[in-house]
Design a protein around this motif. Structure first.
Motif, PDB file in Angstrom:
ATOM      1  N   MET A   1      80.004  -0.219  54.415  1.00  9.07           N
ATOM      2  CA  MET A   1      80.171  -1.766  54.611  1.00  9.07           C
ATOM      3  C   MET A   1      80.775  -2.297  55.638  1.00  9.07           C
ATOM      4  N   LEU A   2      81.841  -1.801  56.430  1.00 10.13           N
ATOM      5  CA  LEU A   2      82.412  -2.313  57.583  1.00 10.13           C
ATOM      6  C   LEU A   2      81.340  -2.497  58.521  1.00 10.13           C
ATOM      7  N   ASN A   3      80.401  -1.121  58.837  1.00  8.63           N
ATOM      8  CA  ASN A   3      79.311  -1.311  59.748  1.00  8.63           C
ATOM      9  C   ASN A   3      78.526  -2.509  59.657  1.00  8.63           C
ATOM     10  N   LEU A   4      78.227  -2.710  58.256  1.00  7.50           N
ATOM     11  CA  LEU A   4      77.013  -4.041  57.904  1.00  7.50           C
ATOM     12  C   LEU A   4      77.879  -5.273  58.376  1.00  7.50           C
ATOM     13  N   LEU A   5      79.219  -5.354  58.015  1.00  7.19           N
ATOM     14  CA  LEU A   5      79.808  -6.682  58.501  1.00  7.19           C
ATOM     15  C   LEU A   5      79.817  -7.012  60.148  1.00  7.19           C
ATOM     16  N   ARG A   6      80.202  -5.465  60.605  1.00  8.29           N
ATOM     17  CA  ARG A   6      80.109  -5.754  62.145  1.00  8.29           C
ATOM     18  C   ARG A   6      78.935  -6.245  62.733  1.00  8.29           C
ATOM     19  N   LYS A   7      77.783  -5.637  61.893  1.00 11.00           N
ATOM     20  CA  LYS A   7      76.480  -6.034  62.434  1.00 11.00           C
ATOM     21  C   LYS A   7      76.191  -7.504  62.178  1.00 11.00           C
ATOM     22  N   ILE A   8      76.731  -7.996  60.997  1.00 10.50           N
ATOM     23  CA  ILE A   8      76.310  -9.305  60.793  1.00 10.50           C
ATOM     24  C   ILE A   8      77.154 -10.433  61.880  1.00 10.50           C
ATOM     25  N   ILE A   9      78.297 -10.071  62.092  1.00 13.48           N
ATOM     26  CA  ILE A   9      79.226 -10.788  63.084  1.00 13.48           C
ATOM     27  C   ILE A   9      78.527 -10.892  64.510  1.00 13.48           C
ATOM     28  N   LYS A  10      77.921  -9.507  64.813  1.00 12.66           N
ATOM     29  CA  LYS A  10      77.401  -9.518  66.231  1.00 12.66           C
ATOM     30  C   LYS A  10      76.273 -10.009  66.342  1.00 12.66           C
ATOM     31  N   THR A  11      75.202  -9.977  65.082  1.00 19.15           N
ATOM     32  CA  THR A  11      73.976 -10.632  65.390  1.00 19.15           C
ATOM     33  C   THR A  11      74.069 -12.319  65.065  1.00 19.15           C
ATOM     34  N   GLY A  12      75.007 -12.791  64.346  1.00 21.19           N
ATOM     35  CA  GLY A  12      75.178 -13.948  64.360  1.00 21.19           C
ATOM     36  C   GLY A  12      73.932 -14.861  63.495  1.00 21.19           C
ATOM     37  N   CYS A  13      73.982 -16.177  63.572  1.00 23.52           N
ATOM     38  CA  CYS A  13      72.844 -16.716  62.829  1.00 23.52           C
ATOM     39  C   CYS A  13      71.462 -16.508  63.389  1.00 23.52           C
ATOM     40  N   VAL A  14      70.355 -16.153  62.759  1.00 24.77           N
ATOM     41  CA  VAL A  14      69.363 -15.881  63.218  1.00 24.77           C
ATOM     42  C   VAL A  14      68.061 -17.043  62.676  1.00 24.77           C
ATOM     43  N   THR A  15      68.728 -17.805  61.696  1.00 16.12           N
ATOM     44  CA  THR A  15      67.669 -18.950  61.276  1.00 16.12           C
ATOM     45  C   THR A  15      67.310 -20.021  62.392  1.00 16.12           C
ATOM     46  N   GLU A  16      66.033 -20.228  62.300  1.00 14.01           N
ATOM     47  CA  GLU A  16      65.450 -21.283  63.362  1.00 14.01           C
ATOM     48  C   GLU A  16      65.297 -22.513  62.643  1.00 14.01           C
ATOM     49  N   PRO A  17      66.079 -23.499  63.283  1.00 21.05           N
ATOM     50  CA  PRO A  17      66.114 -25.014  63.084  1.00 21.05           C
ATOM     51  C   PRO A  17      64.402 -25.409  62.931  1.00 21.05           C
ATOM     52  N   TYR A  18      64.022 -26.093  61.858  1.00 23.55           N
ATOM     53  CA  TYR A  18      62.623 -26.619  61.905  1.00 23.55           C
ATOM     54  C   TYR A  18      62.413 -27.774  63.061  1.00 23.55           C
ATOM     55  N   ASP A  19      61.009 -27.478  63.387  1.00 20.76           N
ATOM     56  CA  ASP A  19      60.873 -28.376  64.520  1.00 20.76           C
ATOM     57  C   ASP A  19      61.408 -27.986  65.918  1.00 20.76           C
ATOM     58  N   GLY A  20      61.915 -26.960  66.113  1.00 23.73           N
ATOM     59  CA  GLY A  20      62.541 -26.513  67.276  1.00 23.73           C
ATOM     60  C   GLY A  20      61.316 -26.594  68.579  1.00 23.73           C
ATOM     61  N   GLY A  21      60.464 -26.671  68.188  1.00 24.53           N
ATOM     62  CA  GLY A  21      59.259 -26.726  69.508  1.00 24.53           C
ATOM     63  C   GLY A  21      58.925 -25.510  69.959  1.00 24.53           C
ATOM     64  N   ILE A  22      59.419 -24.327  69.509  1.00 25.74           N
ATOM     65  CA  ILE A  22      59.136 -23.039  70.062  1.00 25.74           C
ATOM     66  C   ILE A  22      57.952 -22.249  69.170  1.00 25.74           C
ATOM     67  N   VAL A  23      56.981 -22.026  70.011  1.00 24.79           N
ATOM     68  CA  VAL A  23      55.750 -21.439  69.279  1.00 24.79           C
ATOM     69  C   VAL A  23      55.475 -20.037  70.379  1.00 24.79           C
ATOM     70  N   PRO A  24      54.943 -19.042  70.019  1.00 24.71           N
ATOM     71  CA  PRO A  24      54.687 -17.876  70.651  1.00 24.71           C
ATOM     72  C   PRO A  24      53.731 -18.231  71.871  1.00 24.71           C
ATOM     73  N   PRO A  25      53.839 -17.662  73.044  1.00 25.14           N
ATOM     74  CA  PRO A  25      52.927 -17.854  74.004  1.00 25.14           C
ATOM     75  C   PRO A  25      51.457 -17.985  73.963  1.00 25.14           C
ATOM     76  N   ARG A  26      50.868 -17.142  73.129  1.00 22.02           N
ATOM     77  CA  ARG A  26      49.569 -17.147  72.848  1.00 22.02           C
ATOM     78  C   ARG A  26      49.266 -17.835  71.580  1.00 22.02           C
ATOM     79  N   PHE A  27      50.039 -18.684  70.908  1.00 23.86           N
ATOM     80  CA  PHE A  27      49.722 -19.258  69.816  1.00 23.86           C
ATOM     81  C   PHE A  27      48.583 -20.237  70.009  1.00 23.86           C
ATOM     82  N   ARG A  28      47.564 -20.457  68.942  1.00 21.26           N
ATOM     83  CA  ARG A  28      46.348 -21.268  68.901  1.00 21.26           C
ATOM     84  C   ARG A  28      46.711 -22.041  68.059  1.00 21.26           C
TER      85      ARG A  28
END
Length: 239
Positions: free
Chosen positions: A1-28
């Motif tokens: 459980m402690l290892n999971l909490l450490r991982k969560i704190i280290k990773t932080g928020c990964v949710t992308e804000p909508y309309d961030g304008g970021i698309v993959p380089p080869r996106f069509r």
């Protein structure tokens, strides 16, 4: 459980804000046309496998509901008049929703997915909506297991004869007011697989459709755009 909490704190928020304008380089994304470079050879029209490209009055037209963003038209153009862009906000509403429906659904939205005969590519993109990257629930939107609890049907795939009855029964079981979204080129146009004894066609030939989201498959951000468009919440999402 402690290892999971450490991982969560280290990773932080990964949710992308909508309309961030970021698309993959080869996106069509949306196909753009430069009129000044076009020589009217119409090779792009011949190369399109779904008949999405046409010419009217010397102008090139693209039916994005049928476009699979395969890139064959771009490759066929020897004059570089066509190019893929990173634009994915291509969802369209067939009819303006009434104020009453908007006021009811603006608070939250429950979705029932219906596979009417897809290859499962669109289904995989829909599954990504619920992961931590896109986090569909942050908008008050979620999937439900029963059409009787749903406000919207998200339909994938060209409608096959074997699944026509299932689609109509699901539509009838969804309480009013209800919305229908055709997800992907198959559902939106019915042109990807052509004519066959096993195919009925696009979703709107069987049930009324309110929102069309093109793509093969549409990326998760494009699906979110269609959902927020239906809820009239794009302004809120971009703040």
């Amino acid at each position: 459980m402690l290892n999971l909490l450490r991982k969560i704190i280290k990773t932080g928020c990964v949710t992308e804000p909508y309309d961030g304008g970021i698309v993959p380089p080869r996106f069509r994304g949306e196909v753009s046309w430069t009129e000044s470079q076009c020589q009217d050879c119409q090779r792009c029209q011949s190369a399109c496998p779904t008949g999405a490209i046409g010419f009217s009055g010397g102008k090139l037209t693209i039916d994005h509901t049928a476009c699979t963003f395969c890139g064959q038209c771009v490759a066929a153009c020897e004059h570089s008049a066509l190019a893929h862009t990173g634009e994915y906000q291509l969802a369209e509403m067939k009819n303006q929703l009434s104020g009453k429906i908007r006021s009811i659904l603006k608070r939250s939205l429950h979705i029932r997915h219906v596979d009417a005969g897809s290859c499962n590519a669109c289904d995989w993109e829909m599954t990504a909506l619920t992961n931590p990257i896109y986090d569909l629930q942050q908008y008050g939107i979620d999937f439900v297991p029963s059409p009787r609890h749903a406000d919207m049907l998200m339909i994938t795939g060209v409608v096959t004869r074997n699944l026509t009855q299932a689609l109509t029964m699901t539509y009838e079981a969804t309480p009013a007011p209800k919305l229908v979204m055709a997800v992907g080129a198959c559902a939106a146009s019915g042109k990807v697989y052509g004519n066959s004894y096993a195919i009925r066609g696009a979703v709107d030939t069987i049930v009324p459709v309110d929102i069309y989201v093109p793509g093969c498959p549409p990326r998760p951000a494009a699906l979110i755009y269609g959902l927020l468009l239906a809820l009239d919440r794009l302004g809120e999402a971009r703040k």
